[in-house]
Design a protein around this motif. Structure first.
Motif, mmCIF file in Angstrom:
data_model
loop_
_atom_site.group_PDB
_atom_site.id
_atom_site.type_symbol
_atom_site.label_atom_id
_atom_site.label_comp_id
_atom_site.label_asym_id
_atom_site.label_seq_id
_atom_site.Cartn_x
_atom_site.Cartn_y
_atom_site.Cartn_z
ATOM 1 N N LEU A 47 19.444 54.461 0.383
ATOM 2 C CA LEU A 47 19.497 55.865 0.195
ATOM 3 C C LEU A 47 21.065 56.158 0.078
ATOM 4 N N ALA A 48 22.058 55.412 0.912
ATOM 5 C CA ALA A 48 23.364 55.897 1.088
ATOM 6 C C ALA A 48 23.995 55.035 -0.013
ATOM 7 N N HIS A 49 23.525 53.816 -0.526
ATOM 8 C CA HIS A 49 23.992 52.969 -1.513
ATOM 9 C C HIS A 49 23.852 53.848 -3.068
ATOM 10 N N MET A 50 22.618 54.275 -3.222
ATOM 11 C CA MET A 50 22.468 55.168 -4.422
ATOM 12 C C MET A 50 23.255 56.389 -4.497
ATOM 13 N N ALA A 51 23.550 57.083 -3.298
ATOM 14 C CA ALA A 51 24.489 58.178 -3.231
ATOM 15 C C ALA A 51 25.907 57.867 -3.372
ATOM 16 N N GLY A 52 26.448 56.888 -2.948
ATOM 17 C CA GLY A 52 27.624 56.479 -3.237
ATOM 18 C C GLY A 52 27.825 56.081 -4.665
ATOM 19 N N ASN A 53 26.994 55.435 -5.344
ATOM 20 C CA ASN A 53 27.198 55.219 -6.569
ATOM 21 C C ASN A 53 27.053 56.347 -7.693
ATOM 22 N N LEU A 54 26.618 57.467 -7.077
ATOM 23 C CA LEU A 54 26.598 58.518 -7.938
ATOM 24 C C LEU A 54 28.121 59.186 -8.220
ATOM 25 N N HIS A 55 28.945 58.551 -7.406
ATOM 26 C CA HIS A 55 30.595 58.849 -7.921
ATOM 27 C C HIS A 55 30.843 58.146 -9.139
ATOM 28 N N LEU A 56 30.007 57.471 -9.624
ATOM 29 C CA LEU A 56 30.128 57.046 -11.326
ATOM 30 C C LEU A 56 30.323 58.129 -12.164
ATOM 31 N N TYR A 57 29.666 59.466 -11.984
ATOM 32 C CA TYR A 57 29.779 60.585 -12.905
ATOM 33 C C TYR A 57 31.027 61.336 -12.688
ATOM 34 N N GLN A 58 31.710 60.718 -11.651
ATOM 35 C CA GLN A 58 32.911 61.771 -11.472
ATOM 36 C C GLN A 58 34.115 60.989 -11.986
ATOM 37 N N GLY A 59 33.843 59.757 -12.651
ATOM 38 C CA GLY A 59 34.984 58.988 -13.398
ATOM 39 C C GLY A 59 35.470 57.773 -12.439
ATOM 40 N N ALA A 60 36.303 56.951 -13.217
ATOM 41 C CA ALA A 60 36.973 55.625 -12.302
ATOM 42 C C ALA A 60 37.701 55.930 -11.445
ATOM 43 N N GLU A 61 38.564 56.956 -11.443
ATOM 44 C CA GLU A 61 39.430 57.405 -10.332
ATOM 45 C C GLU A 61 38.624 57.592 -9.009
ATOM 46 N N ARG A 62 37.510 58.390 -8.971
ATOM 47 C CA ARG A 62 36.779 58.813 -7.818
ATOM 48 C C ARG A 62 36.044 57.729 -7.218
ATOM 49 N N MET A 63 35.437 57.114 -8.174
ATOM 50 C CA MET A 63 34.456 56.139 -7.843
ATOM 51 C C MET A 63 35.334 54.693 -7.089
ATOM 52 N N ASN A 64 36.446 54.255 -7.661
ATOM 53 C CA ASN A 64 37.197 53.480 -7.265
ATOM 54 C C ASN A 64 37.995 53.782 -5.944
ATOM 55 N N ALA A 65 38.319 55.248 -5.592
ATOM 56 C CA ALA A 65 38.844 55.692 -4.430
ATOM 57 C C ALA A 65 37.878 55.441 -3.475
ATOM 58 N N TYR A 66 36.361 56.009 -3.721
ATOM 59 C CA TYR A 66 35.452 55.703 -2.648
ATOM 60 C C TYR A 66 35.285 54.189 -2.207
ATOM 61 N N GLY A 67 35.289 53.388 -3.236
ATOM 62 C CA GLY A 67 35.215 51.895 -2.882
ATOM 63 C C GLY A 67 36.397 51.608 -2.091
ATOM 64 N N GLU A 68 37.526 52.153 -2.053
ATOM 65 C CA GLU A 68 38.876 51.725 -1.404
ATOM 66 C C GLU A 68 38.340 52.474 0.133
#
Length: 224
Positions: A29-50
């Protein structure tokens, strides 16, 4: 030794599967929710990964908390697989030699495919790690760029199709696993069965739809 023997009983194995399953349910569930940052664009998703690599600072070093979580998750997977394997062997041993398989009226498709579905999911997880975590299976892999890695992977239609099929199988596994979890922990009461079924159905649908949306969105060109 007595404690180990108790764990190998049918009840002990079901409890181990249930408890380790709770950890795994929380992760998917957490993994799926985290990957929802995909829809916010590269900057937000990469920042989440960091951010995941920086969790625990300054007490923990970069990536240490992430590795602690990975070890806990790996232990949960190992316990889940071991208890499932022992349960399966005990089930086979209990069958008479002239056993003929019969389908019961109330046996759902999810429950009948639980064991081999789990094997397929395990193989998929191993590929997923090679594809999007370590990059061995992704020719365009860029360390520290989860957005670009995910898009590059899902632009290959056969990889997108693999992820869709695997997550549909995961949905069936989640549904039956959640339904069985309450019974394994002794939380089984006819008054709550309807609630258990609705909760299991909703959880499985949310995770499945969320995960399937990622390869579909990239494949259709909605995410670039």
């Amino acid at each position: 030794m007595r404690g180990v023997s108790r764990l190998r009983t049918a009840v002990g194995l079901k409890v181990l599967m249930a408890v380790s399953g709770i950890v795994l349910f929380g992760f998917v569930l957490a993994h799926m929710a985290g990957n929802l940052h995909l829809y916010q664009g590269a900057e937000r998703m990469n920042a989440y990964g960091e951010y995941l690599r920086e969790v625990g600072a300054p007490v923990l070093g970069r990536g240490e908390a992430l590795w602690i979580f990975r070890i806990v998750l790996l232990a949960a997977v190992g316990i889940h697989l071991w208890s499932a394997w022992v349960t399966t062997r005990q089930s086979w041993a209990a069958r008479p030699q002239d056993y003929v398989r019969r389908e019961t009226v109330d046996a759902s498709y999810a429950s009948r495919t639980m064991r081999w579905g789990g094997v397929i999911i395990l193989l998929f997880v191993l590929y997923h790690l090679a594809d999007l975590t370590f990059g061995w299976a992704n020719p365009a892999f860029q360390p520290g760029h989860p957005y670009e890695n995910l898009v590059a992977s899902f632009q290959r239609w056969w990889i997108a199709g693999l992820y869709i099929v695997a997550n549909l199988m995961l949905g069936l596994h989640l549904y039956h696993g959640l339904w069985s979890l309450f019974q394994s922990l002794g939380w089984n009461n006819p008054r709550f069965n309807a609630w258990r079924r609705r909760f299991a159905t909703l959880f499985a649908w949310v995770v499945t739809v969320g995960n399937v949306s990622f390869p579909v969105s990239v494949w259709m060109g909605w995410v670039k």
